[in-house]
Design a protein around this motif. Sequence first.
Motif, PDB file in Angstrom:
ATOM      1  N   CYS A 115      22.844 -12.777  34.058  1.00 27.28           N
ATOM      2  CA  CYS A 115      24.211 -13.310  33.949  1.00 27.28           C
ATOM      3  C   CYS A 115      25.262 -12.441  34.636  1.00 27.28           C
ATOM      4  CB  CYS A 115      24.581 -13.506  32.479  1.00 27.28           C
ATOM      5  SG  CYS A 115      24.562 -11.990  31.516  1.00 27.28           S
ATOM      6  N   GLY A 116      24.917 -11.228  35.028  1.00 22.86           N
ATOM      7  CA  GLY A 116      25.850 -10.385  35.778  1.00 22.86           C
ATOM      8  C   GLY A 116      26.841  -9.597  34.933  1.00 22.86           C
ATOM      9  N   GLN A 117      26.694  -9.606  33.604  1.00 22.00           N
ATOM     10  CA  GLN A 117      27.627  -8.842  32.774  1.00 22.00           C
ATOM     11  C   GLN A 117      27.230  -7.363  32.749  1.00 22.00           C
ATOM     12  OE1 GLN A 117      28.053  -9.763  28.654  1.00 22.00           O
ATOM     13  NE2 GLN A 117      25.957  -9.223  28.117  1.00 22.00           N
ATOM     14  N   GLU A 118      28.225  -6.485  32.600  1.00 20.06           N
ATOM     15  CA  GLU A 118      27.961  -5.051  32.530  1.00 20.06           C
ATOM     16  C   GLU A 118      27.519  -4.704  31.111  1.00 20.06           C
ATOM     17  OE1 GLU A 118      30.121  -0.825  33.599  1.00 20.06           O
ATOM     18  OE2 GLU A 118      31.363  -2.478  32.930  1.00 20.06           O
ATOM     19  N   PHE A 119      26.352  -4.057  30.985  1.00 21.94           N
ATOM     20  CA  PHE A 119      25.855  -3.682  29.666  1.00 21.94           C
ATOM     21  C   PHE A 119      25.772  -2.176  29.482  1.00 21.94           C
ATOM     22  CE2 PHE A 119      22.062  -3.930  32.275  1.00 21.94           C
ATOM     23  CZ  PHE A 119      21.325  -2.828  31.883  1.00 21.94           C
ATOM     24  N   ALA A 120      25.922  -1.377  30.558  1.00 21.44           N
ATOM     25  CA  ALA A 120      25.820   0.084  30.439  1.00 21.44           C
ATOM     26  C   ALA A 120      26.577   0.765  31.567  1.00 21.44           C
ATOM     27  CB  ALA A 120      24.355   0.503  30.470  1.00 21.44           C
ATOM     28  N   ARG A 121      26.935   2.054  31.319  1.00 19.35           N
ATOM     29  CA  ARG A 121      27.586   2.888  32.330  1.00 19.35           C
ATOM     30  C   ARG A 121      26.740   4.122  32.587  1.00 19.35           C
ATOM     31  NH1 ARG A 121      31.319   2.293  28.610  1.00 19.35           N
ATOM     32  NH2 ARG A 121      32.747   0.567  28.848  1.00 19.35           N
ATOM     33  N   GLU A 122      26.680   4.561  33.825  1.00 22.20           N
ATOM     34  CA  GLU A 122      25.928   5.749  34.200  1.00 22.20           C
ATOM     35  C   GLU A 122      26.720   6.991  33.802  1.00 22.20           C
ATOM     36  OE1 GLU A 122      23.065   6.605  38.000  1.00 22.20           O
ATOM     37  OE2 GLU A 122      24.934   5.546  38.301  1.00 22.20           O
ATOM     38  N   THR A 123      26.053   7.981  33.185  1.00 24.28           N
ATOM     39  CA  THR A 123      26.723   9.190  32.738  1.00 24.28           C
ATOM     40  C   THR A 123      25.721  10.335  32.637  1.00 24.28           C
ATOM     41  OG1 THR A 123      28.156  10.105  31.024  1.00 24.28           O
ATOM     42  CG2 THR A 123      26.428   8.634  30.292  1.00 24.28           C
ATOM     43  N   MET A 124      26.231  11.531  32.354  1.00 25.80           N
ATOM     44  CA  MET A 124      25.387  12.699  32.093  1.00 25.80           C
ATOM     45  C   MET A 124      25.545  13.052  30.617  1.00 25.80           C
ATOM     46  SD  MET A 124      23.839  13.796  34.847  1.00 25.80           S
ATOM     47  CE  MET A 124      23.615  15.540  34.883  1.00 25.80           C
ATOM     48  N   ILE A 125      24.447  13.133  29.882  1.00 25.00           N
ATOM     49  CA  ILE A 125      24.464  13.510  28.476  1.00 25.00           C
ATOM     50  C   ILE A 125      23.573  14.724  28.317  1.00 25.00           C
ATOM     51  CG2 ILE A 125      23.879  12.806  26.118  1.00 25.00           C
ATOM     52  CD1 ILE A 125      24.528   9.935  26.979  1.00 25.00           C
ATOM     53  N   ARG A 126      24.161  15.827  27.858  1.00 22.82           N
ATOM     54  CA  ARG A 126      23.466  17.111  27.695  1.00 22.82           C
ATOM     55  C   ARG A 126      22.787  17.566  28.982  1.00 22.82           C
ATOM     56  NH1 ARG A 126      19.849  15.290  23.086  1.00 22.82           N
ATOM     57  NH2 ARG A 126      21.277  13.811  22.199  1.00 22.82           N
ATOM     58  N   GLY A 127      23.410  17.306  30.112  1.00 21.34           N
ATOM     59  CA  GLY A 127      22.880  17.730  31.407  1.00 21.34           C
ATOM     60  C   GLY A 127      21.761  16.866  31.949  1.00 21.34           C
ATOM     61  N   THR A 128      21.516  15.716  31.332  1.00 22.18           N
ATOM     62  CA  THR A 128      20.451  14.804  31.747  1.00 22.18           C
ATOM     63  C   THR A 128      21.061  13.452  32.085  1.00 22.18           C
ATOM     64  OG1 THR A 128      18.989  15.915  30.170  1.00 22.18           O
ATOM     65  CG2 THR A 128      18.238  13.820  31.029  1.00 22.18           C
ATOM     66  N   PRO A 129      20.666  12.821  33.204  1.00 22.26           N
ATOM     67  CA  PRO A 129      21.204  11.496  33.537  1.00 22.26           C
ATOM     68  C   PRO A 129      20.810  10.453  32.484  1.00 22.26           C
ATOM     69  CG  PRO A 129      19.624  12.223  35.204  1.00 22.26           C
ATOM     70  CD  PRO A 129      19.756  13.313  34.219  1.00 22.26           C
ATOM     71  N   ALA A 130      21.788   9.623  32.113  1.00 22.23           N
ATOM     72  CA  ALA A 130      21.556   8.609  31.080  1.00 22.23           C
ATOM     73  C   ALA A 130      22.464   7.421  31.334  1.00 22.23           C
ATOM     74  CB  ALA A 130      21.834   9.201  29.703  1.00 22.23           C
ATOM     75  N   TYR A 131      22.176   6.324  30.627  1.00 26.85           N
ATOM     76  CA  TYR A 131      23.020   5.137  30.646  1.00 26.85           C
ATOM     77  C   TYR A 131      23.626   4.985  29.264  1.00 26.85           C
ATOM     78  CZ  TYR A 131      20.236   4.099  34.786  1.00 26.85           C
ATOM     79  OH  TYR A 131      19.614   4.180  35.994  1.00 26.85           O
ATOM     80  N   LYS A 132      24.941   4.916  29.180  1.00 25.62           N
ATOM     81  CA  LYS A 132      25.652   4.729  27.924  1.00 25.62           C
ATOM     82  C   LYS A 132      25.781   3.230  27.696  1.00 25.62           C
ATOM     83  CE  LYS A 132      28.601   6.801  24.984  1.00 25.62           C
ATOM     84  NZ  LYS A 132      28.325   7.636  23.942  1.00 25.62           N
ATOM     85  N   ILE A 133      25.225   2.729  26.617  1.00 22.76           N
ATOM     86  CA  ILE A 133      25.162   1.298  26.337  1.00 22.76           C
ATOM     87  C   ILE A 133      26.493   0.823  25.747  1.00 22.76           C
ATOM     88  CG2 ILE A 133      23.973  -0.508  25.027  1.00 22.76           C
ATOM     89  CD1 ILE A 133      22.190   0.777  27.122  1.00 22.76           C
ATOM     90  N   VAL A 134      27.016  -0.289  26.263  1.00 19.15           N
ATOM     91  CA  VAL A 134      28.238  -0.906  25.733  1.00 19.15           C
ATOM     92  C   VAL A 134      27.846  -1.666  24.466  1.00 19.15           C
ATOM     93  CG1 VAL A 134      30.079  -2.553  26.203  1.00 19.15           C
ATOM     94  CG2 VAL A 134      29.200  -1.127  28.045  1.00 19.15           C
ATOM     95  N   GLY A 135      28.591  -1.474  23.387  1.00 19.08           N
ATOM     96  CA  GLY A 135      28.254  -2.058  22.090  1.00 19.08           C
ATOM     97  C   GLY A 135      28.189  -3.576  22.104  1.00 19.08           C
ATOM     98  N   GLY A 136      27.108  -4.127  21.560  1.00 20.54           N
ATOM     99  CA  GLY A 136      26.949  -5.570  21.422  1.00 20.54           C
ATOM    100  C   GLY A 136      26.454  -6.291  22.654  1.00 20.54           C
ATOM    101  N   LYS A 137      26.167  -5.583  23.735  1.00 19.66           N
ATOM    102  CA  LYS A 137      25.739  -6.242  24.975  1.00 19.66           C
ATOM    103  C   LYS A 137      24.226  -6.341  25.116  1.00 19.66           C
ATOM    104  CE  LYS A 137      29.924  -6.575  26.695  1.00 19.66           C
ATOM    105  NZ  LYS A 137      30.567  -7.768  27.135  1.00 19.66           N
ATOM    106  N   VAL A 138      23.464  -5.571  24.311  1.00 22.41           N
ATOM    107  CA  VAL A 138      21.998  -5.609  24.420  1.00 22.41           C
ATOM    108  C   VAL A 138      21.382  -5.846  23.050  1.00 22.41           C
ATOM    109  CG1 VAL A 138      21.892  -4.117  26.450  1.00 22.41           C
ATOM    110  CG2 VAL A 138      21.723  -3.110  24.181  1.00 22.41           C
ATOM    111  N   MET A 139      20.137  -6.374  23.085  1.00 22.37           N
ATOM    112  CA  MET A 139      19.322  -6.558  21.883  1.00 22.37           C
ATOM    113  C   MET A 139      18.077  -5.703  22.037  1.00 22.37           C
ATOM    114  SD  MET A 139      19.361 -10.694  21.329  1.00 22.37           S
ATOM    115  CE  MET A 139      17.659 -10.674  21.772  1.00 22.37           C
ATOM    116  N   VAL A 140      17.657  -5.067  20.946  1.00 22.11           N
ATOM    117  CA  VAL A 140      16.454  -4.217  20.967  1.00 22.11           C
ATOM    118  C   VAL A 140      15.384  -4.875  20.112  1.00 22.11           C
ATOM    119  CG1 VAL A 140      15.530  -1.945  20.422  1.00 22.11           C
ATOM    120  CG2 VAL A 140      17.862  -2.166  21.262  1.00 22.11           C
ATOM    121  N   LYS A 141      14.188  -5.029  20.675  1.00 21.13           N
ATOM    122  CA  LYS A 141      13.068  -5.645  19.946  1.00 21.13           C
ATOM    123  C   LYS A 141      11.910  -4.691  19.907  1.00 21.13           C
ATOM    124  CE  LYS A 141      12.477 -10.519  19.868  1.00 21.13           C
ATOM    125  NZ  LYS A 141      12.069 -11.706  20.547  1.00 21.13           N
TER     126      LYS A 141
END
Length: 83
Positions: A57-83
């Motif tokens: 659908c083209g919606q943004e669900f995460a942003r690229e960032t550095m967390i504790r010196g490691t590359p990570a994706y910060k998830i936007v609240g409510g945009k993803v489901m975990v199964k």
Amino acid sequence: MAKPRKKQPLRTVQINCSKCRAPLYKYRKGGKGALVKCFVERIVENHTSEVGICPGCGQEFARETMIRGTPAYKIVGGKVMVK
């Protein structure tokens, strides 16, 4: 700050878009809390072509960032489901 553990968690979860249900990642998640961030090194399967943009659908669900010196994706609240 401490880096994430070297040993990967055993549990894998499927991460889908909450709007169109398209598969995004298969991820090695540790702990039992909500999914707030995804460390890049723990992603087993990546179904996206652009970073943080849903292929369905083209919606943004995460942003690229550095967390504790490691590359990570910060998830936007409510945009993803975990199964």
